[in-house]
Design a protein around this motif. Structure first.
Motif, PDB file in Angstrom:
ATOM      1  N   GLY A   1      -9.417  -8.111  -0.434  1.00 16.47           N
ATOM      2  CA  GLY A   1      -8.409  -7.919   0.603  1.00 16.47           C
ATOM      3  C   GLY A   1      -8.894  -8.305   1.991  1.00 16.47           C
ATOM      4  O   GLY A   1      -8.086  -8.578   2.883  1.00 16.47           O
ATOM      5  N   GLN A   2     -10.199  -8.371   2.181  1.00 22.04           N
ATOM      6  CA  GLN A   2     -10.781  -8.734   3.475  1.00 22.04           C
ATOM      7  C   GLN A   2     -10.807 -10.245   3.708  1.00 22.04           C
ATOM      8  O   GLN A   2     -11.136 -10.701   4.801  1.00 22.04           O
ATOM      9  N   HIS A   3     -10.483 -11.028   2.687  1.00 21.85           N
ATOM     10  CA  HIS A   3     -10.635 -12.486   2.781  1.00 21.85           C
ATOM     11  C   HIS A   3      -9.361 -13.263   2.436  1.00 21.85           C
ATOM     12  O   HIS A   3      -9.432 -14.454   2.125  1.00 21.85           O
ATOM     13  N   VAL A   4      -8.217 -12.623   2.482  1.00 25.25           N
ATOM     14  CA  VAL A   4      -6.957 -13.292   2.133  1.00 25.25           C
ATOM     15  C   VAL A   4      -6.696 -14.404   3.145  1.00 25.25           C
ATOM     16  O   VAL A   4      -6.735 -14.179   4.355  1.00 25.25           O
ATOM     17  N   PRO A   5      -6.466 -15.631   2.677  1.00 26.87           N
ATOM     18  CA  PRO A   5      -6.180 -16.727   3.616  1.00 26.87           C
ATOM     19  C   PRO A   5      -4.868 -16.492   4.367  1.00 26.87           C
ATOM     20  O   PRO A   5      -3.967 -15.807   3.874  1.00 26.87           O
ATOM     21  N   GLU A   6      -4.769 -17.074   5.559  1.00 24.55           N
ATOM     22  CA  GLU A   6      -3.560 -16.909   6.371  1.00 24.55           C
ATOM     23  C   GLU A   6      -2.333 -17.477   5.675  1.00 24.55           C
ATOM     24  O   GLU A   6      -1.238 -16.972   5.816  1.00 24.55           O
TER      25      GLU A   6
ATOM     26  N   LYS B   1     -12.298  -1.603  -6.510  1.00 27.53           N
ATOM     27  CA  LYS B   1     -13.444  -2.177  -5.787  1.00 27.53           C
ATOM     28  C   LYS B   1     -13.166  -3.634  -5.413  1.00 27.53           C
ATOM     29  O   LYS B   1     -13.355  -4.044  -4.265  1.00 27.53           O
ATOM     30  N   LEU B   2     -12.705  -4.418  -6.385  1.00 22.43           N
ATOM     31  CA  LEU B   2     -12.430  -5.831  -6.123  1.00 22.43           C
ATOM     32  C   LEU B   2     -11.269  -6.005  -5.147  1.00 22.43           C
ATOM     33  O   LEU B   2     -11.305  -6.879  -4.278  1.00 22.43           O
ATOM     34  N   THR B   3     -10.244  -5.173  -5.257  1.00 19.48           N
ATOM     35  CA  THR B   3      -9.102  -5.256  -4.343  1.00 19.48           C
ATOM     36  C   THR B   3      -9.552  -4.996  -2.906  1.00 19.48           C
ATOM     37  O   THR B   3      -9.161  -5.715  -1.980  1.00 19.48           O
ATOM     38  N   ALA B   4     -10.403  -3.986  -2.719  1.00 19.57           N
ATOM     39  CA  ALA B   4     -10.892  -3.666  -1.375  1.00 19.57           C
ATOM     40  C   ALA B   4     -11.695  -4.823  -0.785  1.00 19.57           C
ATOM     41  O   ALA B   4     -11.510  -5.189   0.383  1.00 19.57           O
TER      42      ALA B   4
END
Length: 132
Positions: free
Chosen positions: A47-52, A41-44
């Protein structure tokens, strides 16, 4: 700076809940199903907010855990949560996941943590990462 809110019912399983079994006379550590579900759940969501670009310098990370108020509960929105899980156990799993996802070189660069937990009408996890 990176800042986001992940609307969800926060998982209550923490990294400290790993289990151990004996295989061929040797201890083998494993994650029980609720911890595996929390990791997924946390990975999903994270994963949507990983900085560039990976953070490499000293960081302050603020994490606010907002747990859902049940209809039969006597809690109110914004009330401090004084029950388990403990704040010092909450960030271990998400920080490990954030390392795996490439938020930073290593979570050892987190020099300052602010961890808070509340009861909330709108549950989720708020994260703010800032360079020091």
């Amino acid at each position: 700076m990176t800042e986001f809110f992940m609307p969800m019912k926060p998982p209550t399983a923490t990294h400290q809940e790993k289990k151990v079994t004996i295989v061929n006379g040797k201890p083998v550590f494993y994650e029980p199903d609720d911890l595996k579900a929390a990791r997924a759940k946390l990975t999903a969501h994270l994963g949507q907010h990983v900085p560039e670009k990976k953070y490499t310098g000293a960081l302050r990370v603020i994490v606010k855990w907002l747990f859902p108020i049940t209809p039969s509960s006597k809690h109110y929105d914004g009330e401090w949560k004084k029950t388990k899980p403990d704040t010092h156990n909450l960030n271990k799993l998400p920080f490990d996941i954030m390392t795996e996802l490439g938020y930073w070189t290593d979570d050892a660069i987190v020099a300052s943590e602010i961890i808070e937990k509340f009861w909330a009408d709108h549950p989720g996890i708020y994260v703010k990462i800032e360079e020091l």
